[in-house]
Scaffold this motif. Structure first.
Motif, short mmCIF file in Angstrom:
data_model
loop_
_atom_site.label_atom_id
_atom_site.label_comp_id
_atom_site.label_asym_id
_atom_site.label_seq_id
_atom_site.Cartn_x
_atom_site.Cartn_y
_atom_site.Cartn_z
N ASN A 93 0.80 -1.22 0.00
CA ASN A 93 0.00 0.00 0.00
C ASN A 93 0.83 1.28 0.00
OD1 ASN A 93 -3.08 -0.74 0.43
ND2 ASN A 93 -1.88 -2.20 1.62
N TYR A 95 2.71 2.28 -2.61
CA TYR A 95 2.55 2.76 -3.98
C TYR A 95 3.61 3.76 -4.42
CZ TYR A 95 -1.73 0.12 -4.47
OH TYR A 95 -2.62 -0.90 -4.56
N ARG A 98 6.90 3.24 -3.08
CA ARG A 98 7.25 1.81 -3.10
C ARG A 98 8.76 1.62 -3.13
NH1 ARG A 98 4.20 -2.27 -5.29
NH2 ARG A 98 2.51 -1.25 -4.15
N ALA A 586 -5.49 1.97 -8.83
CA ALA A 586 -4.10 2.44 -8.89
C ALA A 586 -3.65 2.58 -10.34
CB ALA A 586 -3.18 1.47 -8.14
N GLN A 588 0.21 3.02 -12.54
CA GLN A 588 1.66 3.18 -12.53
C GLN A 588 2.08 3.69 -13.89
OE1 GLN A 588 4.21 -0.30 -12.13
NE2 GLN A 588 5.73 0.88 -11.01
N TRP A 597 3.55 5.83 -8.86
CA TRP A 597 2.19 5.33 -8.70
C TRP A 597 1.25 6.48 -8.34
CZ3 TRP A 597 0.07 0.51 -9.39
CH2 TRP A 597 0.96 -0.55 -9.60
N VAL A 599 -2.74 6.62 -6.65
CA VAL A 599 -3.73 5.75 -6.03
C VAL A 599 -4.98 6.54 -5.67
CG1 VAL A 599 -4.16 4.07 -4.19
CG2 VAL A 599 -1.85 4.36 -5.08
#
Length: 980
Positions: A93, A95, A98, A586, A588, A597, A599
């Motif tokens: 989570n 994102y 990450r 989401a 990317q 990302w 979200v």
């Protein structure tokens, strides 16, 4: 590289801590960063107590260093394995932050993970051993230092798969039947796995057999005897094979003896030296198949898939519902019911390949089952440990694939899963001090009736509670080429209500939803065009309109492995049992797996997989469709129609009249990506001439006759053969006449766009944009230049029209309505242009109750002139900046992605303001101040309603009340500057 004194000081400091997570974790982490050469956590750019949203709730991970590492601390002495799920949830989570690595730490030990590669830790480092093992944490260094790990399963898997594939290739190369070579190789693979996982009577058992064959004994005899023992329920009571257990699993039910050559025995000996207990089954099959050659892999549309990407489906579709039930269960009865239901839960992958999705589902469900048992033992003292027996079996997992090798690999993959899961379960039982080794890994489950070789689109699917997988990626344009018209016709006849121009994967989405039970879930990967145009209509629109709810999705992301493809991932549920709460969507961006990302937590995910206003239901406007104001450029179809500058110069010297049929030919990359936006080639275009008129240009005609004609004749003959084969099986089969058309008019461009060329002959310039693009860049081009098919052409020559097309309003509609290619936006007339409403200038029959009459007193011509003026000023600024900085248009527009003042951004804002004023003219205040898509969708509905009522609306181009104004027309454009 590393300061040993700092490292030693850190170890000494850590040993004196009590190991309290709350009070000492931040101090510990700060000293750790200093030990690796940083000034501290914050100075390095990392954050402590970083907030992460999980299902609407805010959680805090101890540390995150975006792009590098997420660290979760636990108290001293804590079993880190118990906190795997928590750390994985934080990572899943995070994102846009990450990280590549995740570290679990209990003050005494570091467990290092990379979930893009594997589930198991890459290394476990006791703090006391940091001086010799610091390279496992080298990503903590301020400078780039490549980490070295002791448990990189991916590297072991790649090497092992390549070695065993060499044996298969060797057998095939000496003319042993493929099926026989395949089975023998897979039997050896099982033996290698058994050797290193303790399934043979003693260590080195299989290696000694190989060694004896190298020394002169018969591999024909020894391997056959071993495989027969592995297939026998009656164990040998004596001799060399005493103690070999019954393996079964289906792979040994047919044994074909083979005498291996000395080089093959040496190869197998080298292969046996790998630690096969470290091989990662979730990727082994894909890598093994890849080693057998890429051509076959492409023909079936299969692609390597990383574990982290598989988990984007397995977690929300397979695991999360069970995880939430376990967490919410408060009585022993409830937990026992869950355990019982888990043992009946069925999973299907209808495009299973080598079983990656099934393996991970099996492994993760087994792990979840252990968490369930752990909760029972820790919460209920009355629970009897002897009743806790694993109920999850390989027979609960089903798969279909058209590739026989993939299916056999899937059987072995699930057999490996059974062994690894049995080891994990038996370790659990010993930790809780009840029955040792209660789960036997042998015999393997015989999955011959579970994993089927067939075309999933033409058979009944096994009944399952969830359907997961990664269907083939062929686009609608590639299906004919890959499969031939006969097969494509069969598919379209079987799924006659799916639009014929849908991508291949759409049929899997459609069938999956149809066969799901009430309350069943599905999670599938698709090309990212499943959210667009015909593919969306055939798949996601159908799902949502037939009692389906999308519970989580990835709108677009680059996919794992070598395939340069962007995908969408959709997890949905059928029926009225969709969980309450927000739905996570989401995105990317970029071409790489480490791209940024975005979200969104939404109340509802539409079939467009977009957080913006859903405009998929916008109507085609007949005024736009019939306007003749949007075309794709010319498709030459064969390189013979293209001439270099030198070739064209030589042609003109020999045949001056060839100037009448050769033209500068501009593509999108030249328009956007070069400093001067100049064509680099000429195109031969005989239209509208018939073959007799074309032949008068003798030298030019001979070029096309020599180059294009043979290729078109060959393609036509191949197409004819495929059509005849299709009609032989089905006289009513639809056939493709694509190449027949090109062959009949072989001296013409494949798509010459005669109607467009006629329109261009009446104006001096036209507007164009790249058909596939990342950025909104429109440009005027001189009509002496022919547009390539990579350009979308608007035969409009006024500045007002340019302003509307270049506006953010048009760009947002473009993005929301277009199809995509590898993450870039693709302009299409039928989806983007034909539904895009232009300013209506007070012509719509609307209620005048809120003061529209007063606003209509403003001069529409003056407002339209403001749009034209802002458009001209924007182009003038672009030309000035490009000339001063030697920029291409693409380079210029990339500056808009950077922060700070930018005169180009200001010019675009000025244009947008004037365009909004034009759109607002004559519309009620209730439509003002909405976002672009909401406004345009409402205007589209009003225009469509007016057309349905027989009223005229204003379509593309300069409105009639402006056409007498010279000020709407200027002359700047891309001109062809080269002279002969």
């Amino acid at each position: 590289m590393i300061d040993e004194i700092k490292l030693s000081n850190f170890i000494d400091y850590a040993s004196k801590l009590n190991g309290y997570e709350k009070g000492e974790a931040h101090l510990f982490l700060d000293r750790l960063f200093i030990a690796f050469g940083n000034r501290g956590v914050q100075e390095a750019g990392a954050s402590l107590e970083f907030q992460i949203k999980i299902k609407g709730k805010t959680k805090f991970c101890d540390l995150i260093w975006p792009g590098k590492v997420l660290i979760e601390m636990k108290k001293r002495g804590e079993n880190l394995e118990k906190h795997f799920t928590q750390a994985k949830s934080y990572w899943d989570n995070s994102y846009d932050k990450r990280t590549e690595y995740v570290v679990l730490c209990n003050f005494d030990e570091f467990w290092v993970y990379n979930w893009n590669l594997q589930r198991d830790p890459l290394d476990k480092i006791p703090i006391a051993k940091l001086p010799e093992m610091w390279r496992s944490l080298a990503f903590l260094c301020p400078e780039k230092v490549e980490p070295i790990f002791g448990n990189n399963l991916v590297e072991v898997t790649k090497e092992a798969a390549d070695q065993i594939a060499k044996l298969y290739n060797s057998l095939v190369n000496r003319n042993i039947e493929r099926e026989q070579a395949q089975r023998f190789t897979l039997q050896c693979l099982v033996a290698l796995f058994a050797e290193d996982t303790g399934l043979f009577p003693e260590k080195g058992f299989f290696y000694n057999i190989i060694d004896d064959c190298i020394k002169g004994q018969s591999s024909y005899d020894l391997f056959t005897l071993l495989f027969e023992r592995m297939n026998s329920k009656e164990p040998a009571t004596g001799g060399r094979f005493k103690g070999v257990k019954y393996f079964d699993g289906g792979i040994f039910n047919k044994i074909n003896p083979i005498e291996l050559t000395p080089s093959e025995l040496d190869l197998l000996s080298d292969t046996s030296k790998y630690n096969w207990s470290k091989v990662q089954p979730s990727i082994f099959g894909s890598i093994f198949e890849d080693s057998l050659g890429k051509e076959e892999r492409h023909a079936t549309g299969a692609h390597y898939t990383s574990e982290s990407d598989i988990m984007r489906i397995v977690e929300p579709t397979v695991l999360r519902p069970w995880r939430e039930r376990i967490a919410g269960a408060n009585t022993l009865t409830e937990l026992n019911e869950i355990a019982s239901e888990l043992s009946e839960f069925k999973v299907l992958d209808p495009a299973c390949g080598s079983g990656n999705f099934l393996y991970i589902s099996f492994r993760e469900l087994k792990s979840l089952e252990l968490q369930l048992f752990q909760k029972i033992l820790e919460k209920f003292s009355s629970a009897k440990p002897e009743r806790l027996r694993s109920g999850i079996k390989g027979s609960q997992f089903y798969g279909i694939d058209i590739n026989p090798l993939g299916v056999e690999l899937a059987k072995i993959t699930l057999s490996m899963a059974k062994k690894f899961s049995a080891d994990e379960f038996n370790l659990f039982t010993r930790q809780y001090r009840f029955f040792d080794d209660v789960e036997e890994p042998l015999p393997f489950d015989n999955l011959d009736n579970n994993l089927l070789v067939d075309d999933a689109l033409f058979i009944d699917w096994p009944k399952a509670d969830v359907i997961i997988g990664n269907p083939p990626f062929q686009s609608k344009n590639k299906m004919q080429e890959e499969f031939g018209p006969e097969y494509v016709n069969r598919v379209r006849e079987r799924f006659s209500d799916v639009p014929g121009r849908s991508d291949y994967c759409v049929y899997w989405f459609r069938k999956a939803h149809d066969v799901l039970p009430e309350g069943g879930r599905a999670g599938l990967v698709g090309t990212n065009t499943i959210r667009q145009t015909n593919s969306r209509v055939g798949g996601l629109d159908y799902i949502l309109s037939n009692d389906g709810t999308i519970v989580e999705a990835v709108s677009t992301m680059p996919w794992s492995g070598e395939a340069v493809v962007h995908v969408s991932i959709v997890n949905w549920i059928k029926g009225g049992k969709a969980p309450k709460g927000k739905r996570r969507l989401a995105f990317q961006y970029g071409e790489r797996k480490d791209g940024p990302w975005e979200v969104h937590d939404l109340p509802f995910i539409p079939s467009s997989l977009s957080p913006l206003t859903d405009v998929t239901g916008a109507k085609i406007l007949a005024t736009n469709k019939n306007s003749g104001a949007c075309y794709q450029g010319q498709t030459h179809g064969h390189k013979g129609f293209l001439l270099t500058f030198r070739e064209r110069d030589e042609l003109i010297r020999r045949e001056p009249e060839a100037e009448e049929v050769t033209f500068p030919y501009l593509n999108a990359d030249e328009m956007l990506g070069t400093v001067d936006s100049q064509p680099s080639r000429y195109v031969v275009d005989f239209q509208p001439r018939d073959i007799f008129s074309a032949k008068k240009y003798k030298n030019t005609f001979e070029i096309i006759e020599r180059t294009a004609l043979p290729a078109r004749q060959y393609a036509y003959n191949e197409e004819k053969e495929r059509n005849e084969a299709a009609r032989a099986n089905n006289p009513k089969a639809r056939i493709n006449r694509h190449h027949e058309m090109f062959y009949r008019h072989w001296w013409q461009l494949s798509y010459g766009r005669g109607e467009l060329i006629l329109k261009l002959s009446n104006i001096n310039r036209y507007i164009a944009c790249g058909q596939v693009t990342k950025r909104p860049i429109f440009q005027f081009i001189s009509t002496c230049i022919r547009p390539n098919a990579a350009l979308i052409v608007f035969p409009l020559d006024d500045d007002y029209s340019f302003g509307i097309l270049q506006s953010t309003l048009h760009w947002e509609w473009f993005k929301a309505r277009c199809s995509t290619l590898k993450g870039d936006y693709r302009y299409t007339s039928n989806t983007v242009f034909d539904s895009f409403p232009w300013p209506q200038w007070g012509t719509l029959p609307l209620d005048d109750s809120d003061g529209m009459e007063a606003r209509l007193r403003k001069s529409p011509v003056k407002i339209a002139l403001k749009v034209a003026k802002a458009a001209r000023e924007l182009r003038a600024l672009r030309n000035k900046i490009r000339a001063e900085n030697n920029f291409s248009l693409r380079e210029l527009y990339r500056t808009l992605e950077l922060p700070g003042d930018n005169p180009l951004r200001t010019a675009h804002k000025r244009l947008d303001d004037t365009v909004w004023e034009a759109y607002y003219y004559g519309l009620p205040k209730s439509m003002h101040k909405k976002d672009e898509l909401e406004f345009l969708l409402q205007l589209n509905e009003l225009c469509a309603r007016a057309e349905d009522s027989g009223d005229e609306i204003i379509g593309p181009g300069l409105p009639s009340f402006c056409k007498d104004e010279d000020y709407f027309f200027s002359e700047d454009c891309i001109i062809f500057t080269r002279k002969l």
